[in-house]
Design a protein around this motif. Sequence first.
Motif, mmCIF file in Angstrom:
data_model
loop_
_atom_site.group_PDB
_atom_site.id
_atom_site.type_symbol
_atom_site.label_atom_id
_atom_site.label_comp_id
_atom_site.label_asym_id
_atom_site.label_seq_id
_atom_site.Cartn_x
_atom_site.Cartn_y
_atom_site.Cartn_z
ATOM 1 N N ILE A 183 -3.629 1.178 -5.737
ATOM 2 C CA ILE A 183 -4.798 2.063 -5.727
ATOM 3 C C ILE A 183 -4.641 3.213 -4.727
ATOM 4 C CG2 ILE A 183 -7.305 2.178 -5.425
ATOM 5 C CD1 ILE A 183 -6.369 0.503 -7.860
ATOM 6 N N ASP A 184 -4.213 2.881 -3.500
ATOM 7 C CA ASP A 184 -4.130 3.910 -2.455
ATOM 8 C C ASP A 184 -2.817 4.692 -2.483
ATOM 9 O OD1 ASP A 184 -6.564 2.873 -1.667
ATOM 10 O OD2 ASP A 184 -5.703 1.607 -0.093
ATOM 11 N N GLY A 185 -1.793 4.148 -3.136
ATOM 12 C CA GLY A 185 -0.517 4.851 -3.220
ATOM 13 C C GLY A 185 0.357 4.708 -1.991
ATOM 14 N N ASP A 186 0.032 3.720 -1.119
ATOM 15 C CA ASP A 186 0.854 3.485 0.076
ATOM 16 C C ASP A 186 2.035 2.598 -0.319
ATOM 17 O OD1 ASP A 186 2.012 2.853 2.482
ATOM 18 O OD2 ASP A 186 0.180 2.128 3.452
ATOM 19 N N LYS B 52 6.051 6.279 -9.455
ATOM 20 C CA LYS B 52 7.314 6.940 -9.100
ATOM 21 C C LYS B 52 8.284 5.975 -8.432
ATOM 22 C CE LYS B 52 5.750 11.738 -8.706
ATOM 23 N NZ LYS B 52 5.424 12.854 -7.776
ATOM 24 N N ALA B 53 7.748 5.031 -7.651
ATOM 25 C CA ALA B 53 8.601 4.022 -7.017
ATOM 26 C C ALA B 53 9.286 3.165 -8.081
ATOM 27 C CB ALA B 53 7.774 3.149 -6.078
ATOM 28 N N LEU C 91 4.739 -3.699 -3.821
ATOM 29 C CA LEU C 91 5.179 -3.118 -5.089
ATOM 30 C C LEU C 91 5.719 -4.230 -5.980
ATOM 31 C CD1 LEU C 91 7.048 -0.100 -3.494
ATOM 32 C CD2 LEU C 91 4.988 0.094 -4.895
ATOM 33 N N MET C 92 4.837 -5.121 -6.430
ATOM 34 C CA MET C 92 5.284 -6.248 -7.252
ATOM 35 C C MET C 92 5.923 -5.739 -8.529
ATOM 36 S SD MET C 92 2.569 -9.345 -6.895
ATOM 37 C CE MET C 92 2.045 -9.947 -5.285
ATOM 38 N N ALA C 93 7.162 -6.157 -8.766
ATOM 39 C CA ALA C 93 7.907 -5.702 -9.938
ATOM 40 C C ALA C 93 8.960 -6.736 -10.305
ATOM 41 C CB ALA C 93 8.585 -4.366 -9.654
#
Length: 338
Positions: free
Chosen positions: A296-299, A222-223, A305-307
Amino acid sequence: MNDFSKTDRLMERGSAFLGSRYAILCGAMSWVSERHLVSAISNAGGFGVIACGAMTPEQLETEIAATQELTDKPFGVNLITMHPQLFDLIEVCDKAGVSHVVLAGGIPPKGSVEAIKGGQNPAKVICFAPTLALAKKLLRSGADALVIEGMEAGGHIGPVSTSVLAQEMLPELSQDHIIFVAGGIGRGNAMAGYLEMGAAGVQLGTRFACAKESIAHENFKKAFFRANARDAVASVQVDARLPVIPVRALKNKGTEEFTQKQREVAGVLDRNEIAMEEAQLQIEHYWAGALRRAVIDGDVENGSLMAGQSVGMVKEEEPAADIIAKLMTQSEDALTRR
């Protein structure tokens, strides 16, 4: 069946080298490029690549075997050159019959390329080349193919844009060598352009990170869907003595924590408590942990958030096969219009 004849023709050398239907590699993303995504991409005609990252040899052996259970198509394994057990990992790849090994994160240490190509099951070696001089050196040293990756990419990045690297390196190298282009590619139109310039294929990471088969947490995906290109920023190096390769990720609290981590490690270096190599490994381990928290944890606040900057083109969860089909259709349309 779709007609991709123009794109297929331009990809012919890359596809033959990889043994895949299409010369589209998935960039190795720690915690994301594992058995489910890798097998889905290879089964769809692309070329999946396992991200070994900080795995132990035993963990990598398990991951390769699990991937082989899910696909009979070729896939590769990405190994970090500074991994303290690099040669053990190479041996794992050899025993498992992995067809292609990608060496990333620095210049391959002495003997590593020879070990990959000279095992019981010789594999092809793919290396990353940020400059033309280094590209030529790597090819002389035995690399079978190169990836030239621009600063638009996610994860570890260099200082030069993809378009500039392609203009500088493809005319010099592509006639005699297999060169893949990476960094900022989100649509097939761009892929077509690099193929026309002489690339044998392309590598995409960010575009596949939110594939249906990706195990990344719903919050992580979602991020990505909310982000635009400007949200994917490069990390800042705070100490010249600690040559940390910049990392591109979505800006959040974790980005600021990394700056603090660098200051902390630099302080330990100041006190001569650790060697430079150990300091760099601490940074790598930090990233592995931060990535896990997000993927994995969704934090998504404290994790990494490598993008790449192409994140603005990732708007929904799609099967890997649909992503590849869209890329090929967009490329074919672009080439047909020319």
